[in-house]
Write a protein that holds these residues in place. Structure first.
Motif, PDB file in Angstrom:
ATOM      1  N   GLU A   2       5.848   3.924   0.625  1.00  0.00           N
ATOM      2  CA  GLU A   2       6.906   5.039   1.119  1.00  0.00           C
ATOM      3  C   GLU A   2       7.850   4.800   2.152  1.00  0.00           C
ATOM      4  N   ARG A   3       7.472   3.698   2.952  1.00  0.00           N
ATOM      5  CA  ARG A   3       8.514   3.494   4.153  1.00  0.00           C
ATOM      6  C   ARG A   3       9.663   2.608   3.337  1.00  0.00           C
ATOM      7  N   TRP A   4       9.248   1.784   2.215  1.00  0.00           N
ATOM      8  CA  TRP A   4      10.416   1.080   1.437  1.00  0.00           C
ATOM      9  C   TRP A   4      11.328   1.895   0.831  1.00  0.00           C
ATOM     10  N   LEU A   5      10.684   2.931   0.334  1.00  0.00           N
ATOM     11  CA  LEU A   5      11.344   4.084  -0.571  1.00  0.00           C
ATOM     12  C   LEU A   5      12.202   5.082   0.416  1.00  0.00           C
ATOM     13  N   LEU A   6      11.788   5.151   1.520  1.00  0.00           N
ATOM     14  CA  LEU A   6      12.591   6.143   2.615  1.00  0.00           C
ATOM     15  C   LEU A   6      13.683   5.009   2.825  1.00  0.00           C
ATOM     16  N   GLU A  21      -3.814  13.571 -13.152  1.00  0.00           N
ATOM     17  CA  GLU A  21      -3.950  13.008 -11.706  1.00  0.00           C
ATOM     18  C   GLU A  21      -2.669  12.433 -11.389  1.00  0.00           C
ATOM     19  N   ASP A  22      -2.385  12.586 -10.265  1.00  0.00           N
ATOM     20  CA  ASP A  22      -1.394  11.579  -9.292  1.00  0.00           C
ATOM     21  C   ASP A  22      -1.896  10.364  -9.668  1.00  0.00           C
ATOM     22  N   VAL A  23      -1.022   9.374  -9.581  1.00  0.00           N
ATOM     23  CA  VAL A  23      -1.523   8.003  -9.516  1.00  0.00           C
ATOM     24  C   VAL A  23      -1.942   7.768  -8.401  1.00  0.00           C
ATOM     25  N   SER A  24      -3.285   6.742  -8.135  1.00  0.00           N
ATOM     26  CA  SER A  24      -3.693   6.518  -6.905  1.00  0.00           C
ATOM     27  C   SER A  24      -2.998   5.872  -5.722  1.00  0.00           C
ATOM     28  N   GLU A  25      -3.479   5.851  -4.306  1.00  0.00           N
ATOM     29  CA  GLU A  25      -2.725   5.182  -3.602  1.00  0.00           C
ATOM     30  C   GLU A  25      -2.529   3.852  -3.818  1.00  0.00           C
ATOM     31  N   ALA A  26      -3.749   3.147  -4.295  1.00  0.00           N
ATOM     32  CA  ALA A  26      -3.323   1.722  -4.494  1.00  0.00           C
ATOM     33  C   ALA A  26      -2.471   1.230  -5.667  1.00  0.00           C
ATOM     34  N   ALA A  27      -2.457   2.019  -6.806  1.00  0.00           N
ATOM     35  CA  ALA A  27      -1.756   1.935  -8.004  1.00  0.00           C
ATOM     36  C   ALA A  27      -0.194   2.221  -7.593  1.00  0.00           C
ATOM     37  N   PHE A  28       0.068   3.049  -6.726  1.00  0.00           N
ATOM     38  CA  PHE A  28       1.465   3.487  -6.092  1.00  0.00           C
ATOM     39  C   PHE A  28       1.801   2.445  -5.595  1.00  0.00           C
ATOM     40  N   GLY A  29       1.184   2.049  -4.568  1.00  0.00           N
ATOM     41  CA  GLY A  29       1.637   0.664  -3.603  1.00  0.00           C
ATOM     42  C   GLY A  29       1.937  -0.619  -4.559  1.00  0.00           C
ATOM     43  N   ALA A  30       1.257  -0.455  -5.490  1.00  0.00           N
ATOM     44  CA  ALA A  30       1.334  -1.924  -6.484  1.00  0.00           C
ATOM     45  C   ALA A  30       2.490  -1.793  -7.328  1.00  0.00           C
ATOM     46  N   GLY A  56       0.890  -1.305   0.130  1.00  0.00           N
ATOM     47  CA  GLY A  56      -0.013  -0.055   0.018  1.00  0.00           C
ATOM     48  C   GLY A  56       0.735   1.389  -0.029  1.00  0.00           C
ATOM     49  N   LEU A  57       0.222   2.506   0.086  1.00  0.00           N
ATOM     50  CA  LEU A  57       0.874   3.679   0.019  1.00  0.00           C
ATOM     51  C   LEU A  57       1.984   3.785   1.085  1.00  0.00           C
ATOM     52  N   HIS A  58       1.571   3.556   2.455  1.00  0.00           N
ATOM     53  CA  HIS A  58       2.614   4.020   3.380  1.00  0.00           C
ATOM     54  C   HIS A  58       3.767   2.777   3.441  1.00  0.00           C
ATOM     55  N   PHE A  95       5.014  10.810  -2.168  1.00  0.00           N
ATOM     56  CA  PHE A  95       5.670  10.353  -3.203  1.00  0.00           C
ATOM     57  C   PHE A  95       4.996   9.963  -4.687  1.00  0.00           C
ATOM     58  N   ARG A  96       3.847   9.692  -4.349  1.00  0.00           N
ATOM     59  CA  ARG A  96       2.906   9.525  -5.463  1.00  0.00           C
ATOM     60  C   ARG A  96       2.469  10.581  -6.610  1.00  0.00           C
ATOM     61  N   GLU A  97       2.975  11.867  -5.943  1.00  0.00           N
ATOM     62  CA  GLU A  97       2.789  13.278  -6.791  1.00  0.00           C
ATOM     63  C   GLU A  97       3.871  13.129  -7.931  1.00  0.00           C
ATOM     64  N   ARG A  98       4.784  12.162  -7.767  1.00  0.00           N
ATOM     65  CA  ARG A  98       5.961  12.256  -8.859  1.00  0.00           C
ATOM     66  C   ARG A  98       5.481  11.499 -10.311  1.00  0.00           C
ATOM     67  N   ILE A  99       4.460  10.731 -10.049  1.00  0.00           N
ATOM     68  CA  ILE A  99       3.846   9.991 -11.175  1.00  0.00           C
ATOM     69  C   ILE A  99       2.447  10.219 -11.668  1.00  0.00           C
TER      70      ILE A  99
END
Length: 414
Positions: A13-17, A94-103, A8-10, A85-89
């Protein structure tokens, strides 16, 4: 052992950090391996590549908007983000959705784990490489026809530089990141212009430095086009510098399409707004957030403040690797008071240092308030309902203010 991957989104983001710990490492080998593991998504869409010192994000958003108004399915890749982070894509507007970003980050995480095992000890896929790969993978899966891509740092060894773009855009060139890109405008331009592809069209901003223009003349582009300073259409984005950015975006879109529909251009111009760039967030007092973070950006911002309401109170925070003195020199003649503050980035200059520097430059009275939100409240009270407040000096300050009070979510320093 395979580690649990983001779902998921959070978690993403934790993985990216965590990937930020591996720092910034130049070179394209890791990126190419990562994209190979993902099935080479970068080969499944056309692209416009935007490099430069200032104005990249605005130019990317504007170019994408113009192309979308011409009926194309458009993706955008931006950096840095403000809140998430999802604002970057972005797909379309529209920014990608939380679900799409997590996936997509989950897919990249699995690919990165495979790539990491092939690298030398201590070497790992970086955060920016992972984000760039995620953007390219999402663009390919979503059937994007053209992606407008913002380079991160420089161009030659930037992770974005694995696309076979048909149009390359140089917004401008200033003396920034000289440690990595070289000590002169010509050196920096050479690194940025390494994204130019043989046979491509190179579009130059109206205010590109003469030394950078000379360097551009040796680029392998089939055609070099210089954008005008103004496209001559009404803009929703409020700032003088955005007129230059839109003119550049229009020239880039025309280079990609061959010709443009004036009605589509007007629709894009009337709709596009850029978060964190001359963003009006309140009217009493007039309150503006602008992420100008270097002398060139501050000069462009100063041009846009000609019609501000007096008094003007500035909320200022600057990172320690920026030329704060040159930035203040642009602001000092315009403002009546400065509230020096900090931001969430560990490299933020101490507010007392900014206050001392302002005094040395003969600036207006200064106040010190380390907390950005309290600094904004103080500035508003000083300006009064009839005045103006400007929060600027760092995109990280703008991000802190946009996130809201008490939101301590971590964010990348990239």
């Amino acid at each position: 052992m395979t580690r649990p991957q983001p779902a998921g989104l959070h978690e993403a983001e934790r993985w990216l950090l965590r990937r930020e710990l591996f720092g910034m490492r130049f070179g394209l080998d890791r990126m190419r391996r990562l994209l190979t593991a993902l099935g080479s998504p970068q080969d499944r869409f056309r692209s416009v590549h935007v490099v430069g010192t200032n104005g990249k994000s605005s130019t990317v958003r504007m170019t994408a908007a113009i192309l979308a108004e011409h009926g194309l399915r458009v993706g955008s890749y931006l950096s840095p983000h403000l809140v998430s982070f999802r604002e970057r894509i972005r797909i379309g507007d529209e920014d990608v959705s939380e679900a799409a970003f997590g996936a997509v980050v989950g897919r990249v995480a699995r690919a990165a784990e495979k790539v990491d095992r092939t690298l030398e000890p201590g070497d790992r896929v970086t955060q920016f490489e992972a984000l760039t790969a995620a953007a390219y993978d999402e663009f390919a899966r979503r059937g994007v026809e053209v992606a407008v891509v913002e380079a991160g740092l420089g161009g030659r060894w930037d992770s974005t530089n694995v696309i076979d773009s048909s149009v390359q855009v140089l917004t401008n060139v200033g003396l920034e990141h000289t440690r990595w890109l070289g000590p002169t405008v010509r050196d920096i331009a050479r690194e940025k212009l390494a994204v130019v592809r043989p046979g491509g069209t190179l579009v130059l901003g109206a205010d590109v430095h003469p030394d950078a223009r000379e360097e551009a003349a040796s680029a392998p582009a089939a055609r070099i086009v210089t954008a005008p300073a103004d496209a001559g259409v009404p803009l929703a984005a409020q700032a003088t510098y955005q007129r230059r950015n839109f003119a550049l975006a229009l020239t880039a879109a025309e280079a990609f399409l061959g010709s443009v529909d004036p009605a589509a251009v007007r629709r894009a111009a009337a709709a596009i707004r850029v978060p964190g760039r001359f963003q009006v967030v309140d009217e009493a007092p007039l309150t503006i957030f602008d992420g100008a973070h270097n002398p060139t950006g501050m000069h462009a911002l100063a041009e846009s403040l000609a019609d501000h309401r007096e008094p003007l109170v500035v909320v200022l925070s600057v990172l320690d690797d920026k030329d704060a003195a040159a930035m203040l020199s642009e602001l000092v003649p315009l403002c009546d008071e400065i509230v020096c503050t900090s931001n969430a980035n560990p490299r933020a200059l101490p507010p007392a240092t900014l206050a001392s520097l302002t005094e040395q430059l003969g600036g207006p009275p200064t106040r010190i308030e380390p907390d950005p939100h309290r600094a904004l409240d103080l500035a508003k009270s000083l300006a009064g309902e009839a005045g103006s407040v400007l929060a600027t000096g760092s995109i990280y300050l703008v991000a802190d203010l946009l996130r809201g009070r008490g939101d301590a979510r971590p964010r990348s320093r990239l």
